[in-house]
Scaffold this motif. Structure first.
Motif, PDB file in Angstrom:
ATOM      1  N   TRP A  89       0.698  -1.103   0.091  1.00 23.24           N
ATOM      2  CA  TRP A  89      -0.137   0.054   0.089  1.00 23.24           C
ATOM      3  C   TRP A  89       0.936   1.169  -0.081  1.00 23.24           C
ATOM      4  N   VAL A  90       0.753   1.939  -1.075  1.00 25.03           N
ATOM      5  CA  VAL A  90       1.863   3.296  -1.297  1.00 25.03           C
ATOM      6  C   VAL A  90       1.052   4.684  -0.964  1.00 25.03           C
ATOM      7  N   VAL A  91       1.631   5.367  -0.028  1.00 21.41           N
ATOM      8  CA  VAL A  91       1.194   6.498   0.631  1.00 21.41           C
ATOM      9  C   VAL A  91       1.954   7.634   0.058  1.00 21.41           C
ATOM     10  N   ASP A  92       1.383   8.860  -0.457  1.00 21.60           N
ATOM     11  CA  ASP A  92       2.033   9.994  -0.633  1.00 21.60           C
ATOM     12  C   ASP A  92       2.196  10.643   0.732  1.00 21.60           C
ATOM     13  N   SER A  93       3.262  10.735   1.453  1.00 20.91           N
ATOM     14  CA  SER A  93       3.334  11.318   2.545  1.00 20.91           C
ATOM     15  C   SER A  93       3.193  12.727   2.748  1.00 20.91           C
ATOM     16  N   GLY A  94       3.060  13.394   1.508  1.00 21.53           N
ATOM     17  CA  GLY A  94       3.005  14.756   1.442  1.00 21.53           C
ATOM     18  C   GLY A  94       1.356  15.264   1.036  1.00 21.53           C
ATOM     19  N   ASN A 125       5.737   6.807   1.165  1.00 24.26           N
ATOM     20  CA  ASN A 125       6.616   7.390   0.068  1.00 24.26           C
ATOM     21  C   ASN A 125       6.705   8.909  -0.067  1.00 24.26           C
ATOM     22  N   LYS A 126       7.491   9.150  -0.713  1.00 19.52           N
ATOM     23  CA  LYS A 126       7.938  10.781  -1.103  1.00 19.52           C
ATOM     24  C   LYS A 126       8.476  11.559   0.361  1.00 19.52           C
TER      25      LYS A 126
END
Ligand code: G3D
Ligand code: MG
Length: 202
Positions: A89-94, A125-126
């Motif tokens: 599960w990929v999350v855009d941390s921004g 991520n990020k």
């Protein structure tokens, strides 16, 4: 010989794993996969359907499915659940605006029968973007500590710098391998008695 044993023996020969990359759109799924595969990560367009990447990692052949995460595509995610060994599960941390959406989508996936046995890796991520949420903030925003049904782990990462991408894949592969290839005897016995309790990991 029990059915579980037969299934495991077949998979053992193949040493294959099926990994499903999901997450909201723009999280960085396609970029992570390209980076892991040594491809150029510039100019990646939004994924409108899915991509499949197959590569050998350590001694395993990984079939990785990267499925588009736009809201209109999410109803199709279920077409990809079958035989999934690990969910990444990929999350855009921004992306602080969509943490609630992100949490709800993840938790509804965890209720799916066909994902019941899958290991869960959360990529925060990020991390290279200044001001992005750290992995503890993401863990809390997604309420990961409430997950008792799946083995899970969260790792901060960046598809741009490559931070923790291989480490994440290693964890997923080890967790799946521990279940599929190395615990036959234990699981065959326990599956006859009761479902194996799974402790949450961090
Ligand atoms: P998706 O497949 O989850 O939908 P993409 O996401 O891989 O298409 O990435 C969406 C955008 O986020 C892309 O930017 C990509 O370059 C960027 N991105 C992905 N991972 C990272 C990361 O770790 N750090 C930073 N800084 N950016 C990242 P564009 O501008 O092409 O939309
Ligand atoms: Mg994509």
């Amino acid at each position: 010989m029990g059915l579980l044993t037969i299934i495991r023996k077949n998979r053992q020969k193949e040493k294959e794993m099926r990994i499903l990359f999901l997450g909201l759109d723009n999280a960085g799924k396609t970029t992570i996969l390209k980076k892991l595969n040594g491809e150029d990560i510039m100019g990646i367009s939004p994924t409108l359907g899915f991509n499949i990447k197959t590569f050998v990692h350590r001694k395993y052949t990984l079939n990785i499915w990267d499925v588009g995460g736009q809201r209109t595509l999410r109803p199709y995610w279920r077409n990809y659940f079958e035989q999934t060994d690990a969910l990444v599960w990929v999350v855009d941390s921004g992306d602080r605006m969509r943490t609630q959406d992100c949490k709800e989508e993840l938790h509804s996936l965890l209720l799916e029968d066909r994902l019941a046995g899958a290991s869960l890796l959360v990529f925060a991520n990020k991390q290279d973007i200044q001001g992005s949420m750290n992995s503890t903030e993401i863990r809390d925003a997604l309420d990961l500590l409430s997950i008792k049904s799946h083995h899970w782990k969260i790792l901060p990462c960046s598809a741009v710098t490559g931070e923790n991408l291989v480490e994440g894949l290693d964890w997923a592969v080890d967790d799946v391998a521990g279940r599929l290839y190395y615990s036959t005897a234990v699981e065959d016995v326990s599956s006859r008695i009761s479902p194996r309790p799974i402790a949450a990991q961090q």
